[in-house]
Motif scaffolding. Structure first.
Motif, PDB file in Angstrom:
ATOM      1  N   UNK A   1       7.126  11.405   9.314  1.00  0.00           N
ATOM      2  CA  UNK A   1       5.706  11.071   9.510  1.00  0.00           C
ATOM      3  C   UNK A   1       5.377   9.734   8.849  1.00  0.00           C
ATOM      4  N   UNK A   2       5.893   9.529   7.652  1.00  0.00           N
ATOM      5  CA  UNK A   2       5.645   8.273   6.931  1.00  0.00           C
ATOM      6  C   UNK A   2       6.301   7.091   7.645  1.00  0.00           C
TER       7      UNK A   2
ATOM      8  N   UNK B   1       7.067   6.916  10.846  1.00  0.00           N
ATOM      9  CA  UNK B   1       6.347   6.675  12.106  1.00  0.00           C
ATOM     10  C   UNK B   1       5.047   5.909  11.875  1.00  0.00           C
ATOM     11  N   UNK B   2       4.507   6.022  10.655  1.00  0.00           N
ATOM     12  CA  UNK B   2       3.275   5.290  10.340  1.00  0.00           C
ATOM     13  C   UNK B   2       3.552   3.976   9.611  1.00  0.00           C
TER      14      UNK B   2
ATOM     15  N   UNK C   1      -6.517  10.515  -2.467  1.00  0.00           N
ATOM     16  CA  UNK C   1      -7.139  11.402  -3.453  1.00  0.00           C
ATOM     17  C   UNK C   1      -6.116  12.394  -3.978  1.00  0.00           C
TER      18      UNK C   1
ATOM     19  N   UNK D   1       1.363   5.247   0.984  1.00  0.00           N
ATOM     20  CA  UNK D   1       0.942   6.411   1.778  1.00  0.00           C
ATOM     21  C   UNK D   1       1.575   7.630   1.121  1.00  0.00           C
ATOM     22  N   UNK D   2       0.753   8.584   0.738  1.00  0.00           N
ATOM     23  CA  UNK D   2       1.248   9.732  -0.033  1.00  0.00           C
ATOM     24  C   UNK D   2       1.090  11.013   0.781  1.00  0.00           C
ATOM     25  N   UNK D   3       2.176  11.772   0.863  1.00  0.00           N
ATOM     26  CA  UNK D   3       2.120  13.108   1.476  1.00  0.00           C
ATOM     27  C   UNK D   3       2.449  14.138   0.398  1.00  0.00           C
ATOM     28  N   UNK D   4       1.566  15.113   0.263  1.00  0.00           N
ATOM     29  CA  UNK D   4       1.823  16.223  -0.667  1.00  0.00           C
ATOM     30  C   UNK D   4       2.482  17.351   0.117  1.00  0.00           C
TER      31      UNK D   4
ATOM     32  N   UNK E   1       8.112  15.148   6.556  1.00  0.00           N
ATOM     33  CA  UNK E   1       7.221  14.249   5.807  1.00  0.00           C
ATOM     34  C   UNK E   1       7.748  12.818   5.867  1.00  0.00           C
TER      35      UNK E   1
ATOM     36  N   UNK F   1       0.852  -1.199   0.000  1.00  0.00           N
ATOM     37  CA  UNK F   1       0.000   0.000   0.000  1.00  0.00           C
ATOM     38  C   UNK F   1       0.884   1.245   0.000  1.00  0.00           C
TER      39      UNK F   1
END
Lengths: 307, 359
Positions: free
Chosen positions: B203-204, B206-207, B355, B184-187, B200, B182
């Motif tokens: 954060x990714x 850590x998740x 999205x 996980x996208x951060x803009x 960023x 999967x």
């Protein structure tokens, strides 16, 4: 969407780290502005601190020395601004902008040989006993020393400004430099000391980015943090504890929105990404609407008295 | 005495005119950069291209550049200044410079403009880009094979077709080798902001992400991954080899030098024409950085085979069967995406649980 993936303890700990560079720069600038001087060169001093701190640490393997030298570099650069604005009476806004451009340029020059280099970073300092407290321990007491130093600087600044003669004089100079001068206070000397303190804090903030938060040297790496620090000063109505609140709020929202994006919350990404700036602007508007936002009376005004 | 004075004045005038003529003979090539030349990524590689022009033509060219030019009104001012400064050819090296480039080009019909990663042209404006998505396919393959958490983090810059293509390509090829993966996208809404990029990445991580891909320009995510200790990364735009062999296990390298030399030569010999260029691995504009020994030998061999197939055209990164995110059919079995669709890509492929922000 899976909010359970966001660890609130890690999030709050990250908030403190994210806020520290802005906090350091903002408290320094708050003192400068309390003395009646507007220095828009924060970004330039920050990035100079970032490169000097990095260069010294690479060459000595001593991050503490890196931070000390970053503070000295920031203060030295601020003295350039101080001499131009206080002795040569140049326009503070133009000189501050010039200082930012100069800082960006000189840091690029100094930093060229250090691109891509590794650096010894500050190790975390776990406060004995306190760091073992569940929840609170990891959030508050397992940070690098500069996080604690930044909070100590806030506390010391608040104390000096509100509880000491020196603080009263500094505030007097910032409110009405002519009256302070008439009472025999050395307006320019007071302002130069405030400017040097502001520069040192900005240098520390920059070094925190290059030595802890990223940690590496990349040209232009402050990327506008100095401008955010300037906004935080107004946001805080020039009050030290509000500077802490403002920096932590901005840092917190910045880190939170990244975590919320990663967790896939059903909020438009553009709203999340712009939220730190929107909230800062809204608070600034609210402060302005209140009317008495506490700006020092002589802020940005040139002191003409002969010495 | 007067005769001597006249003689000296005349000599000075002749020398001055000769100098001016010599300067006029030089082709002046300008570059507008979105980040600092020391960013270690995108702008660094464009600047390497500028240096390649200087090396190729020596005294026949003069290059000028402006770095860290914001996209928007500032860009238009910077490009205008460069044209007024006598540039014969100007490379504007970021997507957001597209409209400013077109606007300025209309005012300077005798100056040639080259815009990177956009889609508009004019009689004196060319555009050029690289098929970065081919490199993303290789990265996706390695990422899908190497992730243990099945969570891959992606730091995206702006929601433009170039970035969306990259996300889709990486996802397709990760999913192909690991159905459980999967994204996980951060803009980040920035091309270059080391602190935000580092945040960023953290954060990714850590998740649960143990692979980080980036479409931003600094090496900060590499540093964040190195600090985490068990996360792999890929160099973006430049090799970022200072983080090899781990966390950086490979990279996409943009090689603009040959194109810049070629287009400068065209201006010099009067053969320049407005064209749209979109080159990839096969043309050498996209390079795959050395795959480090941190990657298992079999995965490395597969990735290199994929790179070669993309390079010789025997395989297309967007080959069906593929559906759009909403489940509607996009490409049938064996069908490849056309360049028009790719150039304007504004949708995710099926399986990405995220999205696309409105631009």
């Amino acid at each position: 969407m899976d909010l359970s993936q966001i660890n609130p303890i890690l999030l709050l700990a990250s908030l403190m780290v994210a806020a520290t560079p802005i906090l350091l720069a903002a408290i320094g600038e708050a003192v400068v502005e309390k003395a009646g001087v507007l220095n828009l060169g924060v970004e330039g001093m920050m990035i100079t601190g970032a490169v000097v701190g990095f260069a010294i640490t690479v060459n000595t393997d001593a991050p503490v020395l890196g931070f000390v030298c970053a503070a000295i570099a920031g203060a030295a650069l601020s003295m350039l601004f101080g001499i131009l604005t206080q002795y040569l009476l140049s326009n503070q806004v133009a000189t501050g902008l010039g200082l930012t451009l100069f800082g960006l340029g000189v840091s690029s020059l100094i930093g060229k040989p250090y691109e891509g280099m590794k650096v010894t970073t500050l190790s975390k300092f776990e406060v004995p006993l306190l760091s073992d407290i569940p929840v609170i321990g990891p959030i508050l007491f397992k940070h690098d020393p500069m996080v604690y130093v930044s909070i100590l600087i806030i506390a010391a600044t608040w104390y000096v400004l509100t509880h000491t003669r020196a603080g009263l004089i500094l505030r007097g100079v910032g409110e009405n430099h002519d009256a302070a001068h008439a009472l025999g206070y050395k307006v320019i000397r007071v302002r130069l000391m405030a400017i040097a303190f502001g520069g040192a804090c900005a240098g520390l903030g920059g070094a925190y980015i290059s030595l802890v938060r990223v940690p590496q040297w990349v040209d232009g790496m402050t990327a506008g943090a100095g401008w955010i620090a300037l906004a935080i000063v107004v946001f805080a109505s020039w009050r030290p504890w509000r500077v802490l609140l403002g920096a932590y709020l901005f840092g917190g929202i910045t880190v939170l929105q990244l975590n919320l994006q990663a967790a896939g919350v059903p909020v438009p990404v553009e709203v999340l990404a712009s939220s730190p700036y929107i909230i800062t602007i809204l608070v600034l508007v609210a402060i302005s609407m209140k009317g008495s936002h506490g700006a020092p009376g002589a802020l940005g005004k040139i002191f003409h008295a002969t010495h | 005495m007067r005769a001597l004075k006249s003689l000296l004045t005349g000599a000075a005038l002749v020398a001055g005119l000769a100098g001016a003529a010599q300067a006029e003979d030089k082709t002046k090539v300008g570059f507008i950069f979105v980040g600092p030349v020391g960013d270690g990524g995108w702008t660094y590689e464009h600047n390497q291209g500028r240096l390649a022009v200087e090396e190729a033509f020596g005294d026949k060219v003069e290059t000028i550049y402006q770095e860290s030019v914001p996209e928007g009104a500032d860009a238009e001012r910077a490009i205008t200044q460069m044209a007024l400064a006598g540039a014969n050819l100007i490379f504007t090296t970021s997507f957001g410079y597209m409209d400013p480039t077109i606007n300025v080009a209309a005012k300077f019909p005798n100056v040639k403009f080259e815009h990177a990663t956009g889609y508009k042209t004019a009689p004196n404006v060319s555009n050029y880009s690289a098929r970065f998505y081919e490199g993303r396919a290789v990265q996706g393959h390695i990422a899908g094979k190497m992730t243990k958490s099945n969570t891959i983090g992606y730091i995206a810059s702006f929601p433009i077709p170039e970035v969306i293509r990259g996300i889709n390509s990486a996802y397709i090829h990760a999913k192909k080798v690991n159905p459980d993966v999967q994204f996980k996208i951060i803009w980040a809404y920035t091309w270059f902001d080391p602190t935000k990029e580092a945040d960023a990445a953290k954060a990714l991580i850590e998740q649960g992400a143990d692979v980080i891909l980036q479409h931003t320009d600094s090496t900060a995510p590499q540093a964040a991954a190195k600090e985490a200790g068990n996360v792999i990364t890929f160099g973006q735009a430049s090799d970022m080899s200072e983080y090899a062999p781990f966390p950086r296990v490979s990279s996409i390298i943009d090689d603009w030098g040959p194109y810049y030399v070629d287009r400068t030569k065209a201006v010099m010999d009067g053969t320049w024409e407005s064209v749209a260029t979109w080159h990839g691995i096969g043309d050498g504009m996209v390079g795959i950085g050395e795959i480090s020994d941190a990657v298992p030998a079999d995965v490395k061999a597969e990735a290199e085979a994929l790179r070669d197939a993309l390079g010789d055209g025997s395989y297309h990164a967007f080959t069906g069967p593929l559906n759009k995110q909403d489940g509607s059919a996009w490409l049938a079995e064996g069908e490849s995406a056309d360049d028009g669709t790719l150039a304007g890509m504004n949708f995710y492929v099926e399986g990405i649980d995220s999205e696309i922000p409105s631009n």
